[in-house]
Scaffold this motif. Sequence first.
Motif, PDB file in Angstrom:
ATOM      1  N   LEU A  24      38.449 -63.969  44.410  1.00  0.00           N
ATOM      2  CA  LEU A  24      37.943 -65.315  44.680  1.00  0.00           C
ATOM      3  C   LEU A  24      36.435 -65.283  44.898  1.00  0.00           C
ATOM      4  CD1 LEU A  24      40.654 -66.609  47.181  1.00  0.00           C
ATOM      5  CD2 LEU A  24      40.438 -67.206  44.765  1.00  0.00           C
ATOM      6  N   SER A  25      35.764 -66.287  44.393  1.00  0.00           N
ATOM      7  CA  SER A  25      34.325 -66.407  44.613  1.00  0.00           C
ATOM      8  C   SER A  25      34.072 -67.017  45.988  1.00  0.00           C
ATOM      9  CB  SER A  25      33.702 -67.286  43.530  1.00  0.00           C
ATOM     10  OG  SER A  25      34.222 -68.612  43.626  1.00  0.00           O
ATOM     11  N   ASP A  26      32.823 -66.939  46.434  1.00  0.00           N
ATOM     12  CA  ASP A  26      32.461 -67.538  47.716  1.00  0.00           C
ATOM     13  C   ASP A  26      32.691 -69.047  47.697  1.00  0.00           C
ATOM     14  OD1 ASP A  26      31.749 -65.080  48.614  1.00  0.00           O
ATOM     15  OD2 ASP A  26      29.600 -65.333  48.240  1.00  0.00           O
ATOM     16  N   ARG A  27      32.444 -69.669  46.553  1.00  0.00           N
ATOM     17  CA  ARG A  27      32.648 -71.106  46.431  1.00  0.00           C
ATOM     18  C   ARG A  27      34.120 -71.467  46.585  1.00  0.00           C
ATOM     19  NH1 ARG A  27      29.418 -75.058  44.268  1.00  0.00           N
ATOM     20  NH2 ARG A  27      30.476 -76.949  43.522  1.00  0.00           N
ATOM     21  N   ALA A  28      34.997 -70.646  45.969  1.00  0.00           N
ATOM     22  CA  ALA A  28      36.439 -70.914  46.073  1.00  0.00           C
ATOM     23  C   ALA A  28      36.926 -70.736  47.509  1.00  0.00           C
ATOM     24  CB  ALA A  28      37.203 -69.997  45.125  1.00  0.00           C
ATOM     25  N   ILE A  29      36.433 -69.703  48.186  1.00  0.00           N
ATOM     26  CA  ILE A  29      36.827 -69.470  49.578  1.00  0.00           C
ATOM     27  C   ILE A  29      36.356 -70.631  50.456  1.00  0.00           C
ATOM     28  CG2 ILE A  29      36.482 -67.981  51.581  1.00  0.00           C
ATOM     29  CD1 ILE A  29      36.324 -65.621  49.650  1.00  0.00           C
ATOM     30  N   ALA A  30      35.134 -71.127  50.194  1.00  0.00           N
ATOM     31  CA  ALA A  30      34.627 -72.267  50.961  1.00  0.00           C
ATOM     32  C   ALA A  30      35.510 -73.494  50.766  1.00  0.00           C
ATOM     33  CB  ALA A  30      33.189 -72.566  50.542  1.00  0.00           C
ATOM     34  N   TRP A  31      35.948 -73.740  49.529  1.00  0.00           N
ATOM     35  CA  TRP A  31      36.813 -74.888  49.268  1.00  0.00           C
ATOM     36  C   TRP A  31      38.178 -74.734  49.943  1.00  0.00           C
ATOM     37  CZ3 TRP A  31      36.044 -79.626  47.950  1.00  0.00           C
ATOM     38  CH2 TRP A  31      34.916 -79.983  47.220  1.00  0.00           C
ATOM     39  N   ILE A  32      38.653 -73.507  50.066  1.00  0.00           N
ATOM     40  CA  ILE A  32      39.942 -73.282  50.738  1.00  0.00           C
ATOM     41  C   ILE A  32      39.859 -73.724  52.201  1.00  0.00           C
ATOM     42  CG2 ILE A  32      41.502 -71.475  51.580  1.00  0.00           C
ATOM     43  CD1 ILE A  32      41.005 -69.997  48.963  1.00  0.00           C
TER      44      ILE A  32
END
Length: 315
Positions: A24-32
């Motif tokens: 997972l990218s940092d952006r995906a983790i932030a959206w989670i």
Amino acid sequence: MSETAMARAARATPPSAARRIRGLSDRAIAWIFVAPTIFLLLAVNIFPLIWTVRLSFTNFRANRPNAEVSWIGLRNYTRILTDDDIWLTMQATAHFLFWTIALQVLIGFALAWLINRKFRHSDMWTTIIVLPMMLSPAVVGNFWTFLYQPQIGLFNYAIAFLTGADPTSFSMIGEVALAPWAIVIVDTWMWTPFVMLICLAGLRSIPDTIYEAAECDRASKWRQFWTLTVPMVLPFLMLAVLFRGIENFKMFDLVVQLTGGGPGNTTTLTSIDLKREAFEKWRTGYASAYAVILFVTVFGLASIYVKALNKVKER
């Protein structure tokens, strides 16, 4: 987290989960992490607002869920804006807002200025002063209703003495001319400490070096107050006005506990009038239009005020 703790956490993570996390990218983790909050905001705030706007164009009644709902356009809005009783309610709300905010700002700033002088036992007095804002509005309403009773009400006796009325049969909350002032007194007593704390934060954020420089320039205490203290505390004062204005615009529980909107409609604020339309008369579509008008009014005024506040901060 230390390197050893990080290593232990990495070893404790199952290999399958570790592979998914690494993918997972940092952006995906932030959206989670953000997604649940966004979902709750949509469910609790945005969806009810959209639904209210939709209902405001209909004749829907919540107590008749099976009745046919008709689309009536702007009829609800027209009826509200041409209703003299609603404009009287708006005037009562404006009276309540103006005097509560004015008194709370003046008294709150004065108390903050006195406490900021750091006299003996100032911390103890600060704690005593902020006690009213820690109470619930229901408790405050019952407490002051008891104080406003003819037998023991200090305010009743004082005004009865000035007007020549019988103090044993006189009550502020029962007088048409004095009932609005009764709720102004109670709200000021309860929320002045909140304004005081905001002003106190502003006063204590002013560096002492500024006053030392002013004294070197032989500026008097009065001039220091108006040219240094007031301008630097002004953003905090404006912030307090914004918070109290929004809260008092939707004031409901305290007024209901004290007067119930009476005598007559002298203390019927817009929030109380809205509740009557929605849950006593069950005119849900009409009440939805009423709520939309109030929302647009508060949002518009608050937006203009925030722009003015930002300009003051930039000075």
